[in-house]
Every structure is written in C-alpha cells, then in structure tokens.
Write an enzyme that holds these catalytic residues in place. Structure first.
Site, PDB file in Angstrom:
ATOM      1  N   SER A 249       0.862  -1.196   0.000  1.00  0.00           N
ATOM      2  CA  SER A 249       0.000   0.000   0.000  1.00  0.00           C
ATOM      3  C   SER A 249       0.889   1.233   0.000  1.00  0.00           C
ATOM      4  O   SER A 249       2.081   1.145   0.302  1.00  0.00           O
ATOM      5  CB  SER A 249      -0.879  -0.014   1.246  1.00  0.00           C
ATOM      6  OG  SER A 249      -0.074   0.267   2.386  1.00  0.00           O
ATOM      7  N   ASP A 250       0.318   2.377  -0.355  1.00  0.00           N
ATOM      8  CA  ASP A 250       1.105   3.590  -0.187  1.00  0.00           C
ATOM      9  C   ASP A 250       1.008   3.958   1.297  1.00  0.00           C
ATOM     10  O   ASP A 250       0.202   3.417   2.042  1.00  0.00           O
ATOM     11  CB  ASP A 250       0.583   4.708  -1.106  1.00  0.00           C
ATOM     12  CG  ASP A 250       1.637   5.785  -1.291  1.00  0.00           C
ATOM     13  OD1 ASP A 250       1.552   6.531  -2.270  1.00  0.00           O
ATOM     14  OD2 ASP A 250       2.563   5.854  -0.459  1.00  0.00           O
ATOM     15  N   TRP A 251       1.801   4.897   1.709  1.00  0.00           N
ATOM     16  CA  TRP A 251       1.921   5.249   3.130  1.00  0.00           C
ATOM     17  C   TRP A 251       0.545   5.452   3.771  1.00  0.00           C
ATOM     18  O   TRP A 251      -0.161   6.426   3.462  1.00  0.00           O
ATOM     19  CB  TRP A 251       2.748   6.525   3.280  1.00  0.00           C
ATOM     20  CG  TRP A 251       3.014   6.888   4.695  1.00  0.00           C
ATOM     21  CD1 TRP A 251       2.135   7.434   5.591  1.00  0.00           C
ATOM     22  CD2 TRP A 251       4.248   6.740   5.412  1.00  0.00           C
ATOM     23  NE1 TRP A 251       2.734   7.631   6.791  1.00  0.00           N
ATOM     24  CE2 TRP A 251       4.043   7.218   6.735  1.00  0.00           C
ATOM     25  CE3 TRP A 251       5.520   6.252   5.095  1.00  0.00           C
ATOM     26  CZ2 TRP A 251       5.032   7.217   7.702  1.00  0.00           C
ATOM     27  CZ3 TRP A 251       6.506   6.262   6.069  1.00  0.00           C
ATOM     28  CH2 TRP A 251       6.257   6.728   7.349  1.00  0.00           C
ATOM     29  N   ASN A 252       0.143   4.493   4.609  1.00  0.00           N
ATOM     30  CA  ASN A 252      -1.109   4.606   5.345  1.00  0.00           C
ATOM     31  C   ASN A 252      -2.343   4.707   4.450  1.00  0.00           C
ATOM     32  O   ASN A 252      -3.423   5.126   4.865  1.00  0.00           O
ATOM     33  CB  ASN A 252      -1.081   5.814   6.303  1.00  0.00           C
ATOM     34  CG  ASN A 252      -2.245   5.785   7.274  1.00  0.00           C
ATOM     35  OD1 ASN A 252      -2.670   4.715   7.690  1.00  0.00           O
ATOM     36  ND2 ASN A 252      -2.789   6.952   7.600  1.00  0.00           N
TER      37      ASN A 252
END
Ligand code: GLC
Length: 707
Positions: A249-252
């Site tokens: 996933s991208d950051w959070n």
C-alpha cells in the site's frame, strides 16, 4: 508457510518505517520491540550497510523462524549518484539511457543494503499543476509503457538473485496522476475507458517486464479507494495480467480509507484491503492490529492471508535473503560502488540527452568556448541543492555541479564569467538589477535561469499558479533591453506557463533538474559539445486555462477550424487558440531534419496481420545530430471515439550532415486495436492514417486499410 503461526504470517504483511516518515506520522511504536516480536516483514526509509545489518540481525536473533526482512526506499532518480528527475529523463526518449540510469540506481541502492525501491512511478499525468508530474514519464501511455519497461529492466536486471539487482515497484496503482484539478491527494473521475486506454498500459507493461511489486494509489477510482479495489488489485492485476509479485500500500493508504469514509474504522479498512487482494500494509498498522481478529470473525479468510504471505516470501527467496539475510549489507561495496567515476559519467550522459532545445533564433547556440565574457544570472544557476530536486535518494547536494560551475569549467581560461543572483523565483523582487545591468556592459552574452525552485515539485507540491514569476520576467525584460544576446535556461520539474519568455528570449533550453552532473551537462549543450536531442514528453500549454491539454485530442463533432471568411470557430476558447505553446514530442537540434517519405509496404492488410511502415528522414544541416522519429496512427472510423493521433512507435537515430536513413516500424495487432464500444480490446477493420515526424504537430502522412 506450514511452520508459521498466524501472528508470524501477519507479521510478513506489515511494513514499518525505520524512523524517517515519508508520510503523516501514525501511532508511536517501539521499532526494535516490533521486530523482535516478529511483527515486521519489511522496513522502509532505511539504508546503509550498517543500519540494514543492525536491524536484520535483530530479526535473525530474536524471531522464531528467522524470516529475513526486506528493505525498501524511494530511490526514484539515483541513489548517491543523482540522475535527472524522471520527467526530464523521459525527454531523452532514449530507452537505453533510462535503463542504464535505473541499472546504476539499483547497483548503488543494493550497495546501500536495499532490496527494493518504490520506483518506477508510471502515473500518466496531463495536469502540470500536480507536483508529482516530475516523477513520471509524461502524458502518453505508449511512451510511458516503453519507459516503464526500461526502468523495471534496469532495476531488476536479469536475475534478482544477483546482489546488485533490486525489486522494482510500479506505482501508484492506479490513476494518481489523474487527481482532479491537479490537486494533491484529490479524488479522480476516471471512466473505465480512460483507465484502460490511458492509465493502465504503463502498469501492464511494467508487469509484463516482470515488476516484482506494485504500489496502491492514495486516490479512489470510480468511488473505490485503490487499496480496496478488488477490480484493480485482484481482477486486473493478479488475474487478468497474471501478476506474480506482491502489492504494497502507499503510506497509510489503508488507514486513510477511514478518512475517505468507505471504512468505519481501521479494522474494516484492513478487511476491505485484504479482501481486495492488497498484500502488504505500509505503516497503517491496520493488518498488524486487526487481521487476526478479522480471521476469527470470518471476515477475512486464512487462505487470503496465506496468498499474500506466499507472494512476499517468494520474493524474499528470489532475492536470496533466505540463503544470506545480510548479503546486501556490505560496507566494502558501499565504498567501492557509490558515486563512482563511471556512474558520474553515465549521469552526465543521461542528463545531456534529457535537455530540450525549445528555441534558437539565428543559431545563437551553441556558444563558442572562446567567448570573451559571459554574465550568468539567477539564484538557481548557483544552487547545488536545486540540481537534484526532490525524491533525491541519498544524494549529497554539496557534490552537485551547479550551472555556474559547469559553465566555468567549460570555457577557455581567458573567458571571464561574471555572476549575479538576479532574481529568485521564490521571492517577488529582483535581487540585483543594477548590478546585473552594469555587468551586461562587460559581457558578450547573458545566460539566465528562469522557472521554479526544485522543491516546488514532488509529493505534496500541487501549485495553482504555474507561471514564470513576475520578478524573473521583469529581470528578463530589463536584460533584453541592454541588447546583449540572452539565453534562458528553464529550471523546472513541470510544464511551466512561459509564453512571454517564448516570445522574447532568443534561445531557450529546457534543463529540468538534471542531478549530480547538471552543470556539466548543460555546459556540454550550451557550448556545442553535445547537440541537444531531447523531445518534450508532456505538452506545454500557453495558459493554465487550457489544462488539461495534450496531443491525443479527439476530433469532436465541431473541431476547431477557420471558416471561409477567416473566422476561427468550432470547439475553441474565445480568447486563446487551442494549440499548445510547445507540443508533445517537440524539441529542436543544432541541425535540422526533413521527413521526406512515409510508406506502408502494402496499402491493405487483414485483421491481425502486422503492417510495416518506413519513414525516410534526412539531416539537412551542417552537423551530426540525433532525431527522435515519432510514429502516430489514427483509426479513422471506430465503434468508440478515438484521438486524431496516438503515438505507436519512436526511434532515436543519429544522422550525419546531409545523411538520410530509412527507419522502419511494425504496427502490430495490439498497436492497431482499441477498446471498442463494448470495452472489448480488439482491432476493427477500416482505414488508418499513419503519420511520422519530429514532434506530434508536424507530421507527414499516408494511409492503409484493414480488411
Ligand atoms: C509516499 C509516496 C510514495 C512513496 C511512499 C514511501 O507518500 O506517495 O510514492 O513510495 O510514500 O515513501
């Protein structure tokens, strides 16, 4: 897998930052405790033989099964040796150069203990207000797909088991470059057709090139946040394309689904993302904190988790980490390989090829090295930091070669090079006007930087105003008044609104942000040691009011035209012509080229049979030069509307003075297919135009028929 308990499996799905945040800080955590607890499958924002060794050792000595961690970092355009920003490199249209740049990036990243980079960014973008346009390959899916392949091949090499190859990561899947109004982190409105025709092809190409990982995008696609899109992650990526790697996933981005309002809480977000097929969670703690309970509640199947864990473990085996978890952490290799002379030479080569000559009235360029005196003007011309811009890996900006340094190193000993700050685009005043004017009296030629500051592009850098700043325009006009020849060096990471500069400056080079060797590469072009060969990978609009503006326009029911009484009418603005300032694929040379003939070897073909096209190009000038021969097609009558031209081939060729070459292209079934009215990808019979030229605007044409 059989040996692992559910906690150890979920641990593999969790990526934590080693400390530096490249996103909003989440919950506080004790990294060492998390690693010892077997909760960390991967670390990001870590590098260096020592620290990677240290953390890997903690995992090896404190976890039951000693599963090695995998280390990732955003090495986007060079590690210690900085290469041009990706949009600048894309302007080289030189796939070998871009593969070499990625290869060196991988060598240096691996020497720094990294197993994985979050690159290439393959988002198609047609809105220069978005700061991350600098990270991609521009507006076109065909060019973007070729570049995605080259960068994946460069990073992963032929064998991931080598310790100078690293996992690539095609990002951001999908549609981040289509954020509405170019506003960062915004929603998107992407039809399935636009997704298939324009957004997905570079990702498909990256997967076909063997990309080991794919990163979820922050944005929603048709109302579904990308990290929870089963259609994107499972149906298209894993099933239709047969992707065998894993997604991160991208950051959070999983945690942010609560903010999007599609998840009640982090637990529901974890459930949605895991059931969509998203494998690893970057820093949201959603999988770490909730998956076990979700399995107990039957909301997530154990088999779904096993599928993700298996994909991740497979990549760790492929990297050879199970044989030797420390094989990338080698201080000796760091010293030997980082910032080496061959790497710097390669960086200079790639940077030279990325420069685009936009204007050169009366052949003002190239300058003679024997020029008696030069005035260099502009804050950026003397800035080391700006040259490598953002997402600059582990570059030490003190080593960057400034434009001023490059010019001084190039000219004869007898040449006097004066410098004054002139103007800084971040201010709204001119810093040293009278000094600049006074100095012009002593100089034969003025070289001035204009454009942006390098930190104005990259993540979280959307700008509503993307014009050349007033103070720089005022300074340019004042310098032009002195009557001395003026050369503008554009320093920018996005297409910039620059109509007045284009009209008044006699010579203009687009120099982007070119990395460690920027100053030398720019001087190589300024003084003729390299004949500029770059072509714009993205359209430069006349005004921001035209955005989105790109070459692959559709004819529409009322195309812009000039009526018999000379009125400009049809689909137009009343105040600005439809055409761009500089079109996609545009770039001049110190020589000139003519396109003498385009031929199809047979004027008709059957569905599925490739068509061969030849194009005869001649160098009609006095010096050798490279030309990017571009091939476009138009499918004249289709079951769904199509652009009046789409790029389907390009070749960069060197031609000596008066030399001509016949370049051949093959248009395949895929090249001649479209997503039809029923969203089936197929070739439709009928007439095709095929066009060739040195930019998307000036093209010679012929046609053929598909029976
Ligand atoms: C950032 C970026 C992404 C990057 C990741 C890790 O927010 O969106 O491109 O790879 O977080 O730094």
């Amino acid at each position: 897998m059989r040996l692992m308990n559910i906690d150890e499996k979920i641990g593999q799905l969790n990526q934590l930052s080693s400390g530096v945040a490249t996103g909003p800080e989440g919950e506080k955590y004790d990294l060492v405790k998390e690693i010892k607890g077997g909760h960390v499958g991967s670390l990001l924002n870590i590098y260096g033989a020592d620290s990677t060794y240290k953390y890997q050792k903690i995992a090896m000595e404190n976890t039951r099964l000693k599963i090695p961690m995998i280390f990732g970092y955003d090495v986007i355009h060079g590690a210690r040796t900085s290469f041009p920003i990706p949009l600048g490199e894309a302007a080289s249209w030189d796939l070998q150069a871009m593969e070499l740049s990625a290869r060196i990036t991988a060598i240096e990243s691996a020497a720094l203990g990294l197993h994985w980079t979050f690159a290439p960014m393959v988002d198609i973008c047609r809105d220069p207000r978005w700061g991350r346009i600098m990270e991609g390959a521009g507006e076109d899916p065909y060019l973007g797909a070729q570049i995605a392949k080259a960068r994946v091949k460069g990073l992963q090499g032929k064998d991931l088991a080598q310790n100078n190859t690293i996992l690539a990561c095609a990002k951001h899947f999908a549609g981040y470059g289509a954020v509405e109004a170019g506003r960062e982190y915004n929603t998107t409105t992407i039809s399935i057709r636009h997704l298939r025709e324009t957004i997905l092809p570079p990702f498909k190409a990256a997967v076909e090139a063997g990309a080991a990982t794919v990163m979820n995008a922050f944005n929603d696609v048709d109302g579904i946040p990308a990290s929870a899109s089963k259609f994107l992650v499972t149906d298209v990526l894993k099933k239709e394309w047969g992707f065998k790697g894993f997604t991160i996933s991208d950051w959070n981005s999983i945690g942010e689904m609560v903010s999007w309002g599609t998840s009640r809480d982090a637990a529901e977000a974890a459930q949605q993302a895991m059931n969509a097929g998203s494998d690893m969670d970057m820093c949201a703690f959603a999988y770490r904190n909730h998956l076990k309970q979700l399995v107990k509640e039957g909301k997530v199947l154990q088999s779904q988790i096993d599928e993700s864990v298996g994909r991740i473990l497979k990549m760790k085996f492929a990297l050879g980490l199970f044989e030797d978890p420390f094989r990338y952490s080698n201080a000796a290799r760091e010293k030997e390989l980082l910032f080496s002379k061959p790497h710097l030479e390669a960086a200079r080569e790639v940077a030279k090829k990325s420069i685009v000559l936009l204007k050169n009235e009366k052949q003002l360029l190239p300058l003679s090295k024997k020029v008696k005196s030069i005035l260099v003007v502009g804050e950026v011309a003397n800035s080391k930091w700006d040259m490598s811009s953002t997402w600059a890996g582990m570059v030490e900006t003190k080593d960057n070669v400034t434009i001023l340094e490059g010019i001084k190193a190039k000219v004869d000993k007898g040449t006097k090079v004066y410098y004054t700050q002139g103007a800084d685009p971040k201010d709204d005043k001119i810093l040293s006007l009278d000094t600049a004017i006074m100095l012009t009296k002593k100089c034969e030629v003025i070289i001035m930087t204009m454009g942006e500051r390098a930190w104005w592009v990259g993540e979280n850098n959307s700008f509503a105003n993307i014009e050349i700043r007033k103070n720089e325009l005022a300074l340019m006009n004042a310098l032009l008044k002195t009557g001395k020849p003026l050369i503008v060096l554009l320093t920018n990471g996005r297409p910039i609104i620059m109509s007045e500069v284009a009209e008044k400056a006699p010579a203009i080079l687009e120099t982007w942000w070119l990395g460690s060797m920027a100053g030398h590469a720019i001087a190589d072009v300024l003084f003729g040691d390299y004949n500029p060969s770059g072509k714009l990978p993205v359209t430069f609009p006349r005004t921001a009011g035209q955005i989105p503006l790109y070459y692959a326009q559709k004819n529409t029911g009322r195309p812009a035209m000039t009526t018999s009484d000379g009125k400009y009418d049809g689909g137009i603005y009343r105040d600005v012509v439809n055409t761009p300032l500089y079109p996609f694929g545009y770039g001049l040379s110190y020589t000139t080229f003519s396109y003498e003939e385009i031929k199809v070897l047979s004027d008709s073909t059957n569905i599925g049979t490739p068509i061969n096209v030849t194009v005869k190009v001649r160098n009609t000038g006095k010096i050798a030069g490279e030309e990017v021969v571009q091939l476009y097609i138009r499918d004249m009558v289709t079951s769904a509307t199509q652009p009046i031209k789409v790029l389907k081939g390009f070749k960069k060729v060197m031609l000596g003075p008066n030399e001509s070459k016949v370049i051949s292209f093959t248009l395949t079934l895929e090249d001649l297919s479209i997503w039809d009215k029923d969203m089936v990808f197929r070739q439709e019979p009928g007439e095709f135009k095929v066009m060739a030229g040195g930019n998307s605007d000036k093209l010679i044409m012929t046609s053929f028929y598909v029976k």
